[in-house]
Design an enzyme around this catalytic site. Structure first.
Site, PDB file in Angstrom:
ATOM      1  N   ASP A  10      17.635  29.748 -13.920  1.00  0.00           N
ATOM      2  CA  ASP A  10      17.549  28.408 -13.311  1.00  0.00           C
ATOM      3  C   ASP A  10      16.840  27.444 -14.270  1.00  0.00           C
ATOM      4  O   ASP A  10      15.775  26.931 -13.970  1.00  0.00           O
ATOM      5  CB  ASP A  10      16.805  28.482 -11.959  1.00  0.00           C
ATOM      6  CG  ASP A  10      15.364  28.949 -12.079  1.00  0.00           C
ATOM      7  OD1 ASP A  10      15.022  29.637 -13.077  1.00  0.00           O
ATOM      8  OD2 ASP A  10      14.554  28.617 -11.194  1.00  0.00           O
ATOM      9  N   ASP A  15      13.113  29.479 -18.844  1.00  0.00           N
ATOM     10  CA  ASP A  15      14.474  30.033 -18.842  1.00  0.00           C
ATOM     11  C   ASP A  15      15.190  29.672 -20.148  1.00  0.00           C
ATOM     12  O   ASP A  15      15.991  30.458 -20.663  1.00  0.00           O
ATOM     13  CB  ASP A  15      15.298  29.456 -17.682  1.00  0.00           C
ATOM     14  CG  ASP A  15      14.686  29.712 -16.322  1.00  0.00           C
ATOM     15  OD1 ASP A  15      15.100  30.653 -15.643  1.00  0.00           O
ATOM     16  OD2 ASP A  15      13.763  28.958 -15.961  1.00  0.00           O
ATOM     17  N   THR A 122      16.005  35.452 -13.953  1.00  0.00           N
ATOM     18  CA  THR A 122      14.787  34.675 -14.220  1.00  0.00           C
ATOM     19  C   THR A 122      14.671  33.467 -13.291  1.00  0.00           C
ATOM     20  O   THR A 122      13.942  32.519 -13.579  1.00  0.00           O
ATOM     21  CB  THR A 122      14.745  34.221 -15.696  1.00  0.00           C
ATOM     22  OG1 THR A 122      15.866  33.359 -15.943  1.00  0.00           O
ATOM     23  CG2 THR A 122      14.781  35.399 -16.651  1.00  0.00           C
ATOM     24  N   PHE A 163       6.910  31.750  -7.439  1.00  0.00           N
ATOM     25  CA  PHE A 163       8.028  30.837  -7.161  1.00  0.00           C
ATOM     26  C   PHE A 163       9.368  31.545  -6.930  1.00  0.00           C
ATOM     27  O   PHE A 163      10.051  31.284  -5.931  1.00  0.00           O
ATOM     28  CB  PHE A 163       8.172  29.807  -8.294  1.00  0.00           C
ATOM     29  CG  PHE A 163       9.320  28.859  -8.067  1.00  0.00           C
ATOM     30  CD1 PHE A 163       9.191  27.769  -7.220  1.00  0.00           C
ATOM     31  CD2 PHE A 163      10.554  29.082  -8.679  1.00  0.00           C
ATOM     32  CE1 PHE A 163      10.261  26.908  -6.976  1.00  0.00           C
ATOM     33  CE2 PHE A 163      11.628  28.223  -8.447  1.00  0.00           C
ATOM     34  CZ  PHE A 163      11.481  27.138  -7.595  1.00  0.00           C
ATOM     35  N   HIS A 237       7.007  32.539 -18.908  1.00  0.00           N
ATOM     36  CA  HIS A 237       7.360  33.666 -18.031  1.00  0.00           C
ATOM     37  C   HIS A 237       8.663  34.389 -18.399  1.00  0.00           C
ATOM     38  O   HIS A 237       8.685  35.610 -18.585  1.00  0.00           O
ATOM     39  CB  HIS A 237       7.537  33.163 -16.594  1.00  0.00           C
ATOM     40  CG  HIS A 237       6.411  32.365 -16.057  1.00  0.00           C
ATOM     41  ND1 HIS A 237       5.287  32.943 -15.531  1.00  0.00           N
ATOM     42  CD2 HIS A 237       6.237  31.021 -15.937  1.00  0.00           C
ATOM     43  CE1 HIS A 237       4.472  31.992 -15.098  1.00  0.00           C
ATOM     44  NE2 HIS A 237       5.023  30.831 -15.340  1.00  0.00           N
ATOM     45  N   ASP A 238       9.759  33.629 -18.397  1.00  0.00           N
ATOM     46  CA  ASP A 238      11.073  34.265 -18.316  1.00  0.00           C
ATOM     47  C   ASP A 238      11.481  35.115 -19.528  1.00  0.00           C
ATOM     48  O   ASP A 238      12.119  36.162 -19.345  1.00  0.00           O
ATOM     49  CB  ASP A 238      12.142  33.208 -18.024  1.00  0.00           C
ATOM     50  CG  ASP A 238      11.974  32.619 -16.630  1.00  0.00           C
ATOM     51  OD1 ASP A 238      11.344  33.273 -15.781  1.00  0.00           O
ATOM     52  OD2 ASP A 238      12.480  31.507 -16.393  1.00  0.00           O
TER      53      ASP A 238
END
Ligand code: BDR
Ligand code: CA
Length: 309
Positions: A10, A15, A122, A163, A237-238
Site C-alpha cells: 500500500d 512500501d 506490507t 496499522f 518497516h516494510d
C-alpha cells in the site's frame, strides 16, 4: 534459485523501498506487485506503486489493483503519516507504468495456480484474505506469507494495535488460520530499522535521481515520525519483511503462538503473541524478534544502487 514472490503493498514511503528491495535483490524473483487500500485509498496506492516502478526503472513486473476496502467497514488511511498522496515528499510525475489488471484477486489466483510463490504483504491483509476466501485451492500454492504488521507489545495506531493489522483485523485472522506458514515482522524489529542521517548520507552518495527520490521520501517520513511519535529517525518497516525472505539470518524469528484480537474494549487489531507459551495453544507463526541492522541497511543501499545503474 531465487524465491518467487508476490509483493502485496500500500505504498507508502516504506512500501516504496520494499518494492525496490524486492525488485533488486537477486535471491527473490518479483512476480507481481498487488496494491491494497491502506496508507491511502486504493487509487492512490496503485498510482504510487506505478510511480515507484517508473522512477526505479522496474519493468516487466505486473502491477495489479486489489481491494479498496477492508473485509468489514470502510477502512482507515494514514494520511497523517504518508501525506495526502500517500507518498508525499519527492515530486513524482503522473504514473506511466500501466496497471496490468484491476481484478487483482483474480490475477493473483491465476498466477498462483500457474506458479507457487511466497507472499510478502506490507499493507493490510485484505487482498490475501479475499484471495483465500475466493479461491481456497490457492492456499496450497502459497509457500509462505510474510507480513509486516503487528507487534509483541505496543502498537502505533492504538496502544496495542499496529496499522496494517488494525486496518483489517478480520483479514489478518483469516491469513493466520489459513494453514499456510506465516511469519510476522512487527514493530519490535521494524523500529530497529531507523533511517538515520548516516543511512541517508549513504543513499545520497549514490548520486542518482532514484537516490534523490529515496532521500526525499525518507526526509518526509522523518518529519512525521518526529512529529507523531517523537522518533529520532523514521523506521523503514516494510523492507524488513522482504529482507526476511531474501536474506535468511537478517531477521531473527521465534516460533510461537499468535492470535489476532478481533474484539477487545481497547485492543481490537492487537497481535497477541504468546512468547512464553503460557496458553498451551500450539505455535502457529514465526514472529520476528531481532534484526541485523547493519546487514539490513547494506541490503537497502545496495538495492537503490543496483536500480540506479
Ligand atoms: C505499517 O503501516 C504503514 O503505515 C507502513 O507502510 C507499514 O506497512 C507500519 O505500521
Ligand atoms: Ca505498508
Amino acid at each position: 534459485m531465487a524465491t518467487p514472490i508476490i509483493l502485496d503493498c500500500d505504498p507508502g514511503h516504506d512500501d516504496a523501498l520494499a518494492i525496490m528491495l524486492a525488485a533488486a535483490h537477486p535471491a527473490v524473483r518479483l512476480l507481481a506487485i498487488s496494491t491494497v487500500a491502506g496508507n491511502q485509498t486504493l487509487d492512490k496506492t496503485t498510482a504510487n506503486a506505478r510511480r515507484i516502478c517508473d522512477v526505479a526503472s522496474i519493468t516487466g513486473v505486473p502491477i495489479v489493483a486489489g481491494r479498496a476496502f477492508p473485509l468489514r467497514g470502510r477502512g482507515i488511511v494514514a494520511a497523517d503519516v504518508h501525506g495526502e498522496s500517500g507518498l508525499d515528499g519527492p515530486s513524482l510525475g503522473p504514473p506511466v507504468t500501466p496497471v496490468t489488471s484491476t481484478d487483482g484477486i483474480g490475477y493473483l489466483r491465476d498466477l498462483l495456480r500457474a506458479e507457487p510463490a511466497t507472499v510478502v504483504a506490507t499493507g493490510p491483509l485484505t487482498n490475501i484474505a479475499a484471495l483465500l476466501l475466493a479461491a481456497p485451492d490457492v492456499a496450497e500454492r502459497i509457500e509462505r506469507i510474510v507480513f509486516m504488521g503487528g507487534s509483541t507489545g505496543n502498537g502505533n495506531v492504538t496502544p496495542y494495535a499496529e496499522f496494517n493489522v488494525y486496518a483489517d483485523p478480520e483479514a489478518a485472522d483469516i491469513v493466520l488460520h489459513s494453514g499456510i506458514p506465516v511469519a510476522m515482522c512487527g514493530l519490535d524489529v521494524t523500529h530497529l530499522a531507523l533511517a538515520d542521517e548516516a543511512v541517508c548520507e549513504r543513499i545520497a552518495a549514490i548520486g542518482s535521481p532514484l537516490a534523490r527520490v529515496c532521500v526525499d521520501l525518507l526526509g518526509f517520513f522523518a518529519g512525521t515520525y518526529r512529529d507523531i511519535w517523537g522518533f529520532p529517525a523514521p523506521p523503514l518497516h516494510d523492507p524488513v519483511a522482504v529482507a526476511l525472505v531474501a536474506e535468511p539470518g537478517v531477521v531473527e524469528t521465534v516460533r510461537t503462538r499468535l492470535d489476532i484480537e478481533l474484539t477487545g474494549t481497547f485492543t481490537r487489531g492487537a497481535t497477541v503473541v504468546d512468547r512464553y507459551a503460557r496458553t498451551g495453544r500450539p505455535p502457529n507463526a514465526d514472529v520476528a524478534v531481532g534484526l541485523d541492522v547493519a546487514r539490513f541497511w547494506d541490503l537497502v543501499v545496495t538495492a537503490v544502487r543496483t536500480l540506479s545503474t
